[in-house]
Design a protein around this motif. Structure first.
Motif, short mmCIF file in Angstrom:
data_model
loop_
_atom_site.label_atom_id
_atom_site.label_comp_id
_atom_site.label_asym_id
_atom_site.label_seq_id
_atom_site.Cartn_x
_atom_site.Cartn_y
_atom_site.Cartn_z
N ASN A 101 23.23 -39.42 18.81
CA ASN A 101 22.45 -39.78 17.63
C ASN A 101 23.31 -39.97 16.40
N ASN A 550 19.01 -39.30 22.57
CA ASN A 550 20.08 -38.34 22.31
C ASN A 550 21.16 -38.38 23.39
N GLY A 558 14.08 -38.74 21.70
CA GLY A 558 14.38 -40.05 21.13
C GLY A 558 13.60 -41.17 21.79
#
Length: 744
Positions: A101, A550, A558
């Motif tokens: 990220n 992620n 995510g």
């Protein structure tokens, strides 16, 4: 009589001397040993000492003991340290892999492909001095020690502090009593071959455990008259414990350390040794247990602790006094920036990448994200920082180590469908233009490939630049009839693309351009064999990607969005078996959409919702230009992973499906997943060349439904491993697939 007078005067003199000598002030020193994760047991001992109102006047530590001891010395309490222990994902700091990220979108697209990477200088491969430079660990410690960044003399901490490292050139101890505290901590905990040795004062330093893993004498040298030593180190293994070459090798390197520790133990006034026999140096998943074992060991020695306290005549210190009013600011006003350790060109690159224009107010997390972005750019192998107070804010000191201009990288991959492959990569930076990156890949396997990628863009967000992409790739082709393999081919794909590229944000990119490509279908693998079918075309393309997963493999949070479009400007399809018949492919177009959203259910469980759709409009329907539903190939857009289907199991002109994946991580890095999906596809009648003849194949339009179970493992250095068993509900067939390593 004369003798009595002399004795009387001597007696008076001795009384006078005694009355003029001040009483010796007793001072307590605390000694914390190294031991990796086992060092978290120190926190449990500190909890008990605080309950007893005991605060040391000196602290020394080695390795993990230097981290716990250093934080305690600048103002952390045992409760603070326990929170840190739980909040820090420790194992993630034993590599320099940037959290996904935090990576810019340009780095995400190129990440997780190689297992090994080596710098090249003067035409020679430079073997690393350690697998890890230590950027992430240094940034973590810089973040934790912010209130002490301006303090150079360790005697000026709330509690005077020392830590021990080993001079690699002399084998002697190096005692940190001044400097930047994170440098001292990292040096003291610098495990050789794992972390690259640290250079401080022109000395090369490694973990202090090799000279004094339990630095009692250093605490005495500071002025401690009494010492409490906490030893979490491991003794020598017994005969029945030496079961492999790993244990034997570890034993041979432990002789000196164990002997030194035994000598230091004798110098301690009180020795606390938590029973950690079944705990390892990397057992960071057992934080509560480790702290509890440290606390238990201290409570078992409360009579000795209280006796020592009484002997020292220590006054009770309330928990509020021990708390020390220690705070870390939530916001930082960056009023100026200085860069260390680089040439002028490096500093220009840093200013371009860091994206901070003072004065600027940032949280610590925002500052870390920007510095990680600098590191993730690939232009630097090491980045850390220091904040020095100045008028109304902080001066940000950024230290870097420039990466090599050339890297040689290696990857390995195995897939049941394409078998084993080795990837060799050469990466160059600053090619033609400053900031440009060029990557050349060669895949060595039964189906080889060569790949090129060149990217140059501005530093601002959204950035704008130029991207050139080239591929020459072989892969196996399969054709199924009635769920049985009817024929096999070798497919060849060569393409070149050039276009405008923009990293819209750190998570999003768009690429618009022109490309040309050739698809070839052959009966067997041969560079010069006559083609059965050849497709040549040039086209316009558009690609949009937003990636906030992620992790690329086994993500737990995510989402991901991908949109691909291609419009053929001109092209021809040549069937070589019927008098070189040519068919135009102009105005053909393709569109694909994929979306994945991950819902984090709890610490070990996540639910993945995934959906994909594809549409094509083709003037000439041929096996060579369709979508292939089954397993994916990393370099081919028209290969689509569908639960229940095997590799190239189903051809399609259109498809759409959606599904769920329930992923459970029972132990760190191990995964068990249940999968299910449902959708439909549409296949128009198409041509297929087999054994020198063209066959007209009928189309079909059906639903598709599949379920599966996946067993997976994620090993940071070597990549993912997965074993998947799937069931096609519609056709009542099973398939199994095993993958190992990063796909390429």
């Amino acid at each position: 009589m004369r003798k009595l007078i002399i004795l009387f005067h001597l007696f008076l003199f001795s009384i006078s001397i005694h009355s003029q000598t001040p009483a010796i002030s007793e001072k307590l020193g605390l000694v914390l040993s190294g031991g990796g994760a086992k060092g978290l047991a120190h926190i449990g001992v500190l909890k008990v000492l605080e309950e007893e109102g005991i605060e040391p006047q000196f602290i020394t530590g080695t390795s993990m003991g230097s981290i716990i001891g250093g934080l305690y010395a600048i103002g952390y309490t045992a409760a603070d340290l326990e929170k840190v222990a739980h909040n820090v994902p420790w194992l993630e700091y034993f590599d320099d892999e940037v959290l996904r990220n935090a990576q810019p979108i340009e780095a995400k697209e190129a990440s997780e492909r190689y297992q090994f990477s080596f710098a090249v200088a003067n035409g020679k491969i430079q073997l690393p001095k350690g697998f890890i430079q230590g950027t992430k660990m240094s940034m973590l410690l810089s973040q934790l020690t912010l209130p002490a960044h301006q303090i150079d003399n360790f005697d000026d901490f709330f509690i005077p502090f020392r830590c021990v490292a080993t001079n690699l050139l002399t084998g002697e101890g190096y005692i940190f009593d001044k400097g930047f505290l994170p440098d001292a901590m990292v040096s003291s905990a610098c495990i050789p071959t794992v972390f690259e040795p640290r250079i401080v004062d022109n000395k090369i330093l490694i973990d202090g455990m090799f000279v004094r893993n339990l630095p009692v004498e250093d605490c005495i040298n500071m002025g401690a008259t009494k010492t409490i030593a906490i030893d979490v180190g491991a003794p020598l293994s017994k005969l029945d414990e030496l079961t492999s070459f790993v244990e034997v090798l570890g034993q041979t390197t432990s002789f000196g350390m164990v002997k030194s520790t035994e000598e230091q133990q004798k110098k301690a006034d009180l020795l606390i040794m938590p029973k950690l026999k079944n705990m390892g140096s990397l057992d960071f998943s057992n934080i509560d247990t480790l702290i509890a074992l440290g606390e238990k060991a201290a409570r078992n020695m409360l009579p000795q602790i209280r006796a020592l306290k009484k002997e020292l005549n220590l006054k009770n210190q309330s928990p509020t006094k021990i708390a020390r009013n220690f705070t870390i600011p939530t916001e930082l006003n960056i009023t100026s920036i200085d860069f260390e350790g680089g040439e002028k060109s490096d500093i220009r690159t840093l200013r371009r990448l860091i994206k901070i224009k003072p004065p600027k107010i940032l949280t610590q997390d925002e500052l870390i994200d920007k510095l990680i972005g600098v590191y993730a750019s690939g232009f630097f192998t090491y980045v850390d920082y220091r904040l020095l107070p100045e008028d109304n804010g902080y001066k940000l000191m950024v230290r870097t180590k420039e990466s090599s201009n050339v890297y040689l990288k290696f990857g390995g991959f195995y897939d049941t469908n394409v078998n084993a492959a080795i990837l060799i990569n050469t990466s160059f930076k600053n090619v033609l233009l400053k900031g440009a990156k060029l990557s050349l890949d060669m895949r060595i396997s039964e189906t080889p490939g060569v790949f090129l990628d060149y990217l140059i863009h501005t530093s601002s967000r959204p950035n704008v630049g130029l991207r050139i992409d080239g591929k020459w790739n072989f892969y196996p082709g399969e054709y199924y009839e009635n769920n049985n393999l009817a024929d096999g081919f070798i497919m060849q794909h060569a393409k070149d693309q050039i276009g405008l590229y923009s990293g819209i944000s750190s998570h999003s990119s768009i690429w618009l351009g022109w490309g040309t490509e050739i698809y070839v279908q052959k009966q067997v693998f041969s560079i010069d064999q006559f083609e059965s079918v050849k497709l040549t075309q040039n086209y316009l393309f558009a690609k949009y990607k937003r990636d906030k997963l992620n992790r690329k493999h086994f993500p737990t949070s995510g989402y991901n969005i991908g949109i691909n479009g291609k419009y053929v400007l001109g092209g021809k399809l040549q069937n070589r078996v019927e008098e070189f018949q040519d068919q135009s492919t102009s105005e053909n177009y393709y569109a694909q959409l994929e979306y994945t959203q991950i819902f984090h259910l709890d610490k070990k469980t996540s639910l993945h919702w995934f959906s994909q759709a594809g549409f094509s409009q083709l003037r000439q329907n041929n096996y060579i230009n369709l979508f292939y539903l089954g397993n994916t190939i990393a370099t081919q857009d028209r290969f689509v992973d569908v639960v229940g289907f095997d590799y190239m199991d189903q051809l399609a002109n259109q498809y759409a499906f959606s599904g769920l994946k329930l992923q459970w991580e029972p132990s760190l890095g191990y995964f068990i997943s249940l999968l299910a999906s449902y959708g439909s596809f549409d296949l128009q009648p198409f041509d297929l060349v087999q054994e020198g003849q063209i066959f007209k194949k009928s189309g079909q339009k059906e639903n598709m439904a599949g379920v599966g179970i996946e067993l997976g493992m994620l090993v940071r250095q070597f990549g993912p491993l997965s074993l998947t068993t799937e069931y096609d509900i519609i056709n009542n067939t099973f398939n199994m697939n095993f993958k190992m390593g990063y796909a390429f």
